[in-house]
Structures are given as C-alpha cells and as structure tokens.
Design an enzyme around this catalytic site. Sequence first.
Site, short mmCIF file in Angstrom:
data_model
loop_
_atom_site.label_atom_id
_atom_site.label_comp_id
_atom_site.label_asym_id
_atom_site.label_seq_id
_atom_site.Cartn_x
_atom_site.Cartn_y
_atom_site.Cartn_z
N ASN A 6 0.86 -1.18 0.00
CA ASN A 6 0.00 0.00 0.00
C ASN A 6 0.90 1.23 0.00
OD1 ASN A 6 -1.80 2.05 0.44
ND2 ASN A 6 -2.41 1.39 2.50
N LYS A 8 0.03 4.26 -0.29
CA LYS A 8 -0.65 5.45 0.26
C LYS A 8 -0.44 6.64 -0.69
CE LYS A 8 -0.21 3.42 4.77
NZ LYS A 8 -0.16 3.57 6.20
N HIS A 94 -9.80 1.37 5.05
CA HIS A 94 -8.52 1.65 5.72
C HIS A 94 -8.74 2.66 6.84
CE1 HIS A 94 -4.38 2.70 6.48
NE2 HIS A 94 -4.02 1.63 5.79
N GLU A 96 -7.06 5.05 7.77
CA GLU A 96 -6.78 6.45 7.38
C GLU A 96 -8.00 7.06 6.68
OE1 GLU A 96 -3.10 5.57 5.40
OE2 GLU A 96 -2.10 5.33 7.32
N GLU A 163 -5.50 -4.41 10.87
CA GLU A 163 -4.48 -3.37 11.08
C GLU A 163 -4.82 -2.57 12.34
OE1 GLU A 163 -2.42 -2.30 7.09
OE2 GLU A 163 -4.16 -1.02 7.28
N GLY A 169 2.47 2.75 11.10
CA GLY A 169 3.48 3.80 11.01
C GLY A 169 4.18 4.13 12.31
N SER A 206 3.29 -1.57 10.56
CA SER A 206 4.73 -1.59 10.83
C SER A 206 5.43 -2.90 10.46
CB SER A 206 5.01 -1.26 12.31
OG SER A 206 4.60 0.07 12.58
P1 13P Z 1 2.90 0.86 7.78
O1 13P Z 1 3.42 -0.47 7.24
O2 13P Z 1 3.64 2.03 7.24
O3 13P Z 1 2.80 0.83 9.26
O4 13P Z 1 1.42 1.01 7.23
C1 13P Z 1 0.53 -0.03 7.36
C2 13P Z 1 -0.68 0.25 6.57
O5 13P Z 1 -1.44 1.15 6.87
C3 13P Z 1 -0.91 -0.55 5.36
O6 13P Z 1 -2.19 -0.37 4.86
#
Ligand code: 13P
Length: 245
Positions: A6, A8, A94, A96, A163, A169, A206
């Site tokens: 991903n 982003k 997600h 976010e 997640e 992150g 992470s």
């Molecule tokens: P990170 O691997 O940067 O923690 O992000 C995870 C994520 O949100 C994948 O969709």
Amino acid sequence: MYFIANWKMYGDLKSLNSMKKVIRFSKINIKKKFKIVYCPPYTLLDSFSKKINKTKIELGAQNCHFELYNGPYTGSISPTMIKKIGCKYVIIGHSENRLEGENDNLINKKIKSCSKCNLNIIFCIGESLSEKKKNMTRKVLKTQLLKGLSKIRFLNKILIAYEPVWSIGTGVIPKIKDLEKDIIFIKNILKNNFKIKNPKVLYGGSVNDKNVKNLASISSIDGFLVGGASQKAKKFIDIVKKTIN
Ligand code: 13P
C-alpha cells in the site's frame, strides 16, 4: 501468502523504475505459492498496469466510490473504472479513510458494489489505541466485521486486513500471542457468522524485513499489508523472501 504493497499518497512515475527488481524477483520465484499485489495512488494505476502486464504481480486501488459505474461525484473513481484500468484488488475501510469520515455504513456500500464488480476486496479493520486500552479490541473488530459485511452476497473474494491503528506507522507491533488469538477470533466470526469456509486474514501495521519472520510464525496468518516498507523494492522483496524461505 499475500504480500500487498500500500503506497498510500506516495510515489510518482519515477518510482515505477523500482518495479524492475520486483518483476525480476517474481519471475525467478514464479513457481512459489505467493501473491504480490501493488496498490499505488490512482495517478499511477494506468502506468503500473502496463508495467506489470504479463507478470505475476497484480494491481489494486487504495479505495473507490460506492457507485458501481459513473455519477456526479467530483474527485471520485468507481469500482468499474479501477477494474477497467487493470485492478483486480481494492482496499476498503482503511483506518486512514475511516479517520477522514468513512463509517461502517459507507464501507458496507463500497464492499457491496466492489463485490458486484468481482473485485477482490482487502477489507481493513482494527482498533484504536484508546479502544485497546479499554479492552475493546474484540468488540470493535466484531462490529466492524458485522456492519461492513452485512448483506454481502459474494463473500469469497474478501480478504480481511487486521491493522491495529496504533501499529500503523509507529514501529510497534502486537505481541505475537495476542495477534495469533485475534486472527483466530476474526476467522471464527467469518466462519460462524458469514459461513466463509476458508477465511483469509492478513496483518498490517509496521511490517518490515526485521519483524516479518516473527509475524509469519503465526500459522493462521495469510499475508501482510505493508505500508512504508513497501516503497523500497529491496525492503519489500526481503519481506517476501523472509516469509517464503
Ligand atoms: P505501515 O506499514 O507504514 O505501518 O502502514 C501499514 C498500513 O497502513 C498498510 O495499509
């Protein structure tokens, strides 16, 4: 095993050059049983689609609108549009996007139309830090699953990505024992409430080349949704290598 990148809101046309390494890696390992899916920003879907044509790598979008075809929805893109451009997968729910206002009802509408369109749906669920502290993890996961998957007819193309929001992150991952139990908890809901015979649950948050071996020791894990560490080809390949070898 699924390895889903991903990206982003990162990446430009230049970043596509790094795909050469990943394509080479996937060709060498063509017979091994794993799937690599890239979910770049919308602006790169078309170029990505051409780049990975005739390779083992597959394409996904990071989100889409709930309207199946077209409509007066400025700034949005529909399931049919992403499908036509070459996507076989789409990330829905997600955290976010949830933080920006997407609720379970909207997520359910999106899942409905993506499943009509025959897309593989990477449905994200996860508790926040304050919910975890209040011991609400299971309650949150169950609610997100029941509401998100309510009245969905075709459930065979759903992958769950667990997640935990506090893990995204931050460099912090759950304790292996806890994660193992939570994945089984999720699988049991999918089996008992939705009659999915062989549910697939991925972990995200992470994940990197250092911790993946440990995470992959959980036998019920079906793959990883990788954010930051997926932007560098070498790191992402190392994640795959350490899991499959
Ligand atoms: P990170 O691997 O940067 O923690 O992000 C995870 C994520 O949100 C994948 O969709």
